[in-house]
Design a protein around this motif. Structure first.
Motif, PDB file in Angstrom:
ATOM      1  N   ARG A  61       0.935  -1.168   0.027  1.00  0.00           N
ATOM      2  CA  ARG A  61      -0.156   0.094   0.071  1.00  0.00           C
ATOM      3  C   ARG A  61       0.923   1.231  -0.011  1.00  0.00           C
ATOM      4  O   ARG A  61       0.540   2.334  -0.724  1.00  0.00           O
ATOM      5  CB  ARG A  61      -0.926   0.007   1.157  1.00  0.00           C
ATOM      6  N   ARG A  62       1.934   1.334   0.601  1.00  0.00           N
ATOM      7  CA  ARG A  62       2.946   2.418   0.824  1.00  0.00           C
ATOM      8  C   ARG A  62       3.887   2.388  -0.170  1.00  0.00           C
ATOM      9  O   ARG A  62       4.370   3.394  -0.618  1.00  0.00           O
ATOM     10  CB  ARG A  62       3.323   2.536   2.249  1.00  0.00           C
ATOM     11  N   SER A  63       4.357   1.234  -0.499  1.00  0.00           N
ATOM     12  CA  SER A  63       5.319   1.161  -1.586  1.00  0.00           C
ATOM     13  C   SER A  63       6.492   2.081  -1.305  1.00  0.00           C
ATOM     14  O   SER A  63       7.163   2.814  -2.154  1.00  0.00           O
ATOM     15  CB  SER A  63       4.701   1.640  -3.028  1.00  0.00           C
ATOM     16  N   SER A  64       7.029   2.027  -0.129  1.00  0.00           N
ATOM     17  CA  SER A  64       8.118   2.993   0.290  1.00  0.00           C
ATOM     18  C   SER A  64       9.531   2.329   0.509  1.00  0.00           C
ATOM     19  O   SER A  64       9.688   1.011   0.763  1.00  0.00           O
ATOM     20  CB  SER A  64       7.562   3.502   1.665  1.00  0.00           C
ATOM     21  N   SER A  65      10.610   3.040   0.400  1.00  0.00           N
ATOM     22  CA  SER A  65      11.729   2.912   0.214  1.00  0.00           C
ATOM     23  C   SER A  65      12.509   3.677   1.410  1.00  0.00           C
ATOM     24  O   SER A  65      11.875   4.526   1.497  1.00  0.00           O
ATOM     25  CB  SER A  65      12.690   2.777  -0.915  1.00  0.00           C
ATOM     26  N   MET A  66      13.450   3.060   2.131  1.00  0.00           N
ATOM     27  CA  MET A  66      14.253   3.879   3.096  1.00  0.00           C
ATOM     28  C   MET A  66      15.550   4.106   2.557  1.00  0.00           C
ATOM     29  O   MET A  66      16.343   3.361   2.265  1.00  0.00           O
ATOM     30  CB  MET A  66      14.166   2.992   4.409  1.00  0.00           C
ATOM     31  N   ILE A  67      15.937   5.467   2.577  1.00  0.00           N
ATOM     32  CA  ILE A  67      17.242   5.916   2.101  1.00  0.00           C
ATOM     33  C   ILE A  67      17.949   6.779   3.087  1.00  0.00           C
ATOM     34  O   ILE A  67      17.321   7.398   3.998  1.00  0.00           O
ATOM     35  CB  ILE A  67      17.118   6.959   0.875  1.00  0.00           C
ATOM     36  N   GLY A  68      19.168   6.689   3.063  1.00  0.00           N
ATOM     37  CA  GLY A  68      19.885   7.488   3.944  1.00  0.00           C
ATOM     38  C   GLY A  68      20.782   8.685   3.343  1.00  0.00           C
ATOM     39  O   GLY A  68      21.155   8.425   2.197  1.00  0.00           O
ATOM     40  N   VAL A  69      20.824   9.611   3.966  1.00  0.00           N
ATOM     41  CA  VAL A  69      21.228  10.931   3.515  1.00  0.00           C
ATOM     42  C   VAL A  69      22.439  11.137   4.615  1.00  0.00           C
ATOM     43  O   VAL A  69      22.053  11.661   5.593  1.00  0.00           O
ATOM     44  CB  VAL A  69      20.440  12.045   3.158  1.00  0.00           C
ATOM     45  N   LEU A  70      23.758  11.311   4.105  1.00  0.00           N
ATOM     46  CA  LEU A  70      24.895  11.754   4.803  1.00  0.00           C
ATOM     47  C   LEU A  70      25.518  12.984   4.720  1.00  0.00           C
ATOM     48  O   LEU A  70      25.956  13.304   3.358  1.00  0.00           O
ATOM     49  CB  LEU A  70      25.841  10.526   5.065  1.00  0.00           C
ATOM     50  N   ALA A 106      35.433  12.298  10.045  1.00  0.00           N
ATOM     51  CA  ALA A 106      35.628  11.098   9.244  1.00  0.00           C
ATOM     52  C   ALA A 106      35.086   9.806  10.147  1.00  0.00           C
ATOM     53  O   ALA A 106      34.457   8.952   9.601  1.00  0.00           O
ATOM     54  CB  ALA A 106      37.083  10.959   8.962  1.00  0.00           C
ATOM     55  N   GLU A 107      35.469   9.578  11.358  1.00  0.00           N
ATOM     56  CA  GLU A 107      35.255   8.504  12.124  1.00  0.00           C
ATOM     57  C   GLU A 107      33.588   8.495  12.511  1.00  0.00           C
ATOM     58  O   GLU A 107      32.722   7.431  12.276  1.00  0.00           O
ATOM     59  CB  GLU A 107      35.889   8.388  13.448  1.00  0.00           C
ATOM     60  N   LEU A 108      32.988   9.564  12.549  1.00  0.00           N
ATOM     61  CA  LEU A 108      31.783   9.472  12.811  1.00  0.00           C
ATOM     62  C   LEU A 108      30.679   9.402  11.495  1.00  0.00           C
ATOM     63  O   LEU A 108      29.752   8.455  11.453  1.00  0.00           O
ATOM     64  CB  LEU A 108      31.056  11.065  13.276  1.00  0.00           C
ATOM     65  N   GLU A 109      31.452   9.710  10.321  1.00  0.00           N
ATOM     66  CA  GLU A 109      30.944   9.656   9.203  1.00  0.00           C
ATOM     67  C   GLU A 109      30.729   7.856   9.062  1.00  0.00           C
ATOM     68  O   GLU A 109      29.643   7.423   8.401  1.00  0.00           O
ATOM     69  CB  GLU A 109      31.650  10.113   7.822  1.00  0.00           C
ATOM     70  N   GLN A 110      31.883   7.379   9.143  1.00  0.00           N
ATOM     71  CA  GLN A 110      31.764   5.882   8.862  1.00  0.00           C
ATOM     72  C   GLN A 110      30.922   5.101   9.916  1.00  0.00           C
ATOM     73  O   GLN A 110      30.334   4.071   9.450  1.00  0.00           O
ATOM     74  CB  GLN A 110      33.164   5.382   9.234  1.00  0.00           C
ATOM     75  N   SER A 111      30.835   5.542  10.962  1.00  0.00           N
ATOM     76  CA  SER A 111      29.950   5.107  11.950  1.00  0.00           C
ATOM     77  C   SER A 111      28.517   5.033  11.619  1.00  0.00           C
ATOM     78  O   SER A 111      27.521   4.330  11.747  1.00  0.00           O
ATOM     79  CB  SER A 111      30.030   5.763  13.496  1.00  0.00           C
ATOM     80  N   TYR A 112      28.204   6.327  11.454  1.00  0.00           N
ATOM     81  CA  TYR A 112      26.622   6.627  10.552  1.00  0.00           C
ATOM     82  C   TYR A 112      26.549   5.622   9.448  1.00  0.00           C
ATOM     83  O   TYR A 112      25.332   5.130   9.333  1.00  0.00           O
ATOM     84  CB  TYR A 112      26.654   8.095  10.343  1.00  0.00           C
ATOM     85  N   LEU A 113      27.437   5.740   8.499  1.00  0.00           N
ATOM     86  CA  LEU A 113      27.185   4.725   7.272  1.00  0.00           C
ATOM     87  C   LEU A 113      26.943   3.491   7.707  1.00  0.00           C
ATOM     88  O   LEU A 113      26.053   2.637   7.363  1.00  0.00           O
ATOM     89  CB  LEU A 113      28.429   5.021   6.376  1.00  0.00           C
ATOM     90  N   SER A 114      27.676   2.944   8.751  1.00  0.00           N
ATOM     91  CA  SER A 114      27.529   1.348   9.150  1.00  0.00           C
ATOM     92  C   SER A 114      26.230   1.238   9.868  1.00  0.00           C
ATOM     93  O   SER A 114      25.397   0.134   9.526  1.00  0.00           O
ATOM     94  CB  SER A 114      28.573   1.142  10.323  1.00  0.00           C
ATOM     95  N   GLN A 115      25.848   2.251  10.600  1.00  0.00           N
ATOM     96  CA  GLN A 115      24.286   2.073  11.262  1.00  0.00           C
ATOM     97  C   GLN A 115      23.303   2.168  10.188  1.00  0.00           C
ATOM     98  O   GLN A 115      22.276   1.657  10.432  1.00  0.00           O
ATOM     99  CB  GLN A 115      24.139   3.316  12.261  1.00  0.00           C
ATOM    100  N   MET A 116      23.275   3.237   9.147  1.00  0.00           N
ATOM    101  CA  MET A 116      22.302   2.992   8.215  1.00  0.00           C
ATOM    102  C   MET A 116      22.211   1.752   7.534  1.00  0.00           C
ATOM    103  O   MET A 116      21.128   0.936   7.178  1.00  0.00           O
ATOM    104  CB  MET A 116      22.680   4.226   7.139  1.00  0.00           C
ATOM    105  N   LEU A 117      23.307   1.204   7.176  1.00  0.00           N
ATOM    106  CA  LEU A 117      23.408  -0.133   6.529  1.00  0.00           C
ATOM    107  C   LEU A 117      22.754  -1.302   7.505  1.00  0.00           C
ATOM    108  O   LEU A 117      22.078  -2.169   6.992  1.00  0.00           O
ATOM    109  CB  LEU A 117      24.857  -0.494   6.338  1.00  0.00           C
TER     110      LEU A 117
END
Length: 337
Positions: A61-70, A106-117
């Motif tokens: 019904r909602r046909s949604s995808s979840m995307i991450g924006v860093l 840089a470390e926080l960027e990689q941490s957030y990327l891992s959390q999104m995945l």
């Protein structure tokens, strides 16, 4: 009694997105490789996955995808406007955007990327000056998660949206030269990402074409990439004796104008100031800021549309979408008297 296997479990085990699993199991996986399809069917059979039809109905019904924006800094007017563009597409396409701001860490960027995945994200939009495509690919690993690059790093491969920063720098320098300025100061970030390097290279090359000499040891001032950075650099700009100053972005230029005003230096009567980006604040400072305009909202819209296309296709070919820049002349620059 063992825990019921979910579609997210299958996606995690296969290293692909939930959308990919859903489309393959619902007979819509022709766009994906046979290897990917076989892997999904094998895991379904191996773990005895049975779709939850109530959840499936909700998803359909909602046909949604979840995307991450860093992004480096969501409080920045530039990145805030960029995210607004992403959200316009997300709302129209029923995508759910997760926004992460890493403060250029840089470390926080990689941490957030891992959390999104870990949240079985369907796709990513990444603006980072520190993460290379090799780093991103290592973090993503075997997961089938498409991503779009934005803004920071020209040298990297990968699908991305960008503007012509070199030409933008040329436009800025030519504008000041046309106004008769020959002693010009540059306010640049302390750490130069590729886009700023391109921007400043275009500016300096255009000065050379106009036979304007730039004393890089005296007239190029490094400062934090912020309004505070521009404000604190005002005294150093005054000491150069320049009749015009070009700031690496609008935030720096706005801070610089305040610092100059507090030191009794009038803009543009005593010194012209121009920035880069065309953020919404430019029309609300006095004098209104002359700048090089990037179509910030369009960049966000373009990045989201490209990501949506990658999510729903199996095409891996690199794509680059370029957006134009242009001079916006307002009241902060004037002819040399």
């Amino acid at each position: 009694m063992s825990k019921k296997v979910t579609i997210r479990d299958i996606a995690r085990l296969a290293g692909v997105s939930v959308t990919t699993v859903s489309q393959i199991l619902n007979g819509k996986g022709e766009r994906f490789s046979k290897k990917t399809q076989d892997k999904i069917f094998k895991l379904r059979d191996e773990y005895g996955y049975v779709p939850d039809f109530n959840a499936r109905s909700l998803i359909l019904r909602r046909s949604s995808s979840m995307i991450g924006v860093l992004v480096p800094n969501i409080s920045s007017p530039f990145f805030g406007t960029f995210v607004e563009g992403v959200q316009q597409v997300a709302q129209h396409e029923r995508m759910i955007p997760l926004i992460f701001s890493a403060d250029r860490d840089a470390e926080l960027e990689q941490s957030y990327l891992s959390q999104m995945l870990e949240r079985s994200i369907d796709g990513l939009i990444i603006a980072s000056a520190t993460m290379t495509t090799d780093t991103i690919d290592k973090i993503i690993g075997a997961r089938d998660v498409p991503y779009i690059l934005f803004d920071q790093n020209y040298a990297q491969e990968g699908t991305r949206v960008l503007t012509d920063d070199y030409h933008g720098g040329e436009l800025a320098a030519q504008h000041l030269a046309d106004l008769g300025h020959r002693k010009i100061a540059i306010l640049e970030p302390q750490e130069l990402s590729d886009n700023f390097t391109q921007r400043l290279s275009g500016f300096q090359d255009c000065l050379i074409k106009n036979d304007i000499e730039l004393d890089v040891n005296h007239n190029v001032i490094k400062a934090p990439l912020s309004r505070r950075g521009g404000y604190d650099a005002a005294a150093a700009v005054i000491q150069t004796g320049a009749t015009a100053a070009f700031a690496g972005n609008d935030d720096m230029a706005i801070g610089l104008m305040r610092g100059l005003r507090e030191r009794g230096v009038e803009v543009p009567d005593q010194i012209s100031v121009m920035g880069y980006d065309n953020i919404y604040l430019d029309e609300y400072v006095s004098p209104q800021l002359t700048t090089i305009s990037q179509p910030i909202t369009d960049l966000g819209i373009g990045a989201a549309k490209m990501l949506l296309n990658k999510i729903h296709s199996d095409q891996e070919q690199e794509q680059i979408q370029r957006f134009p820049v242009k001079l916006i002349q307002r009241q902060s620059t004037a002819k040399l008297q």
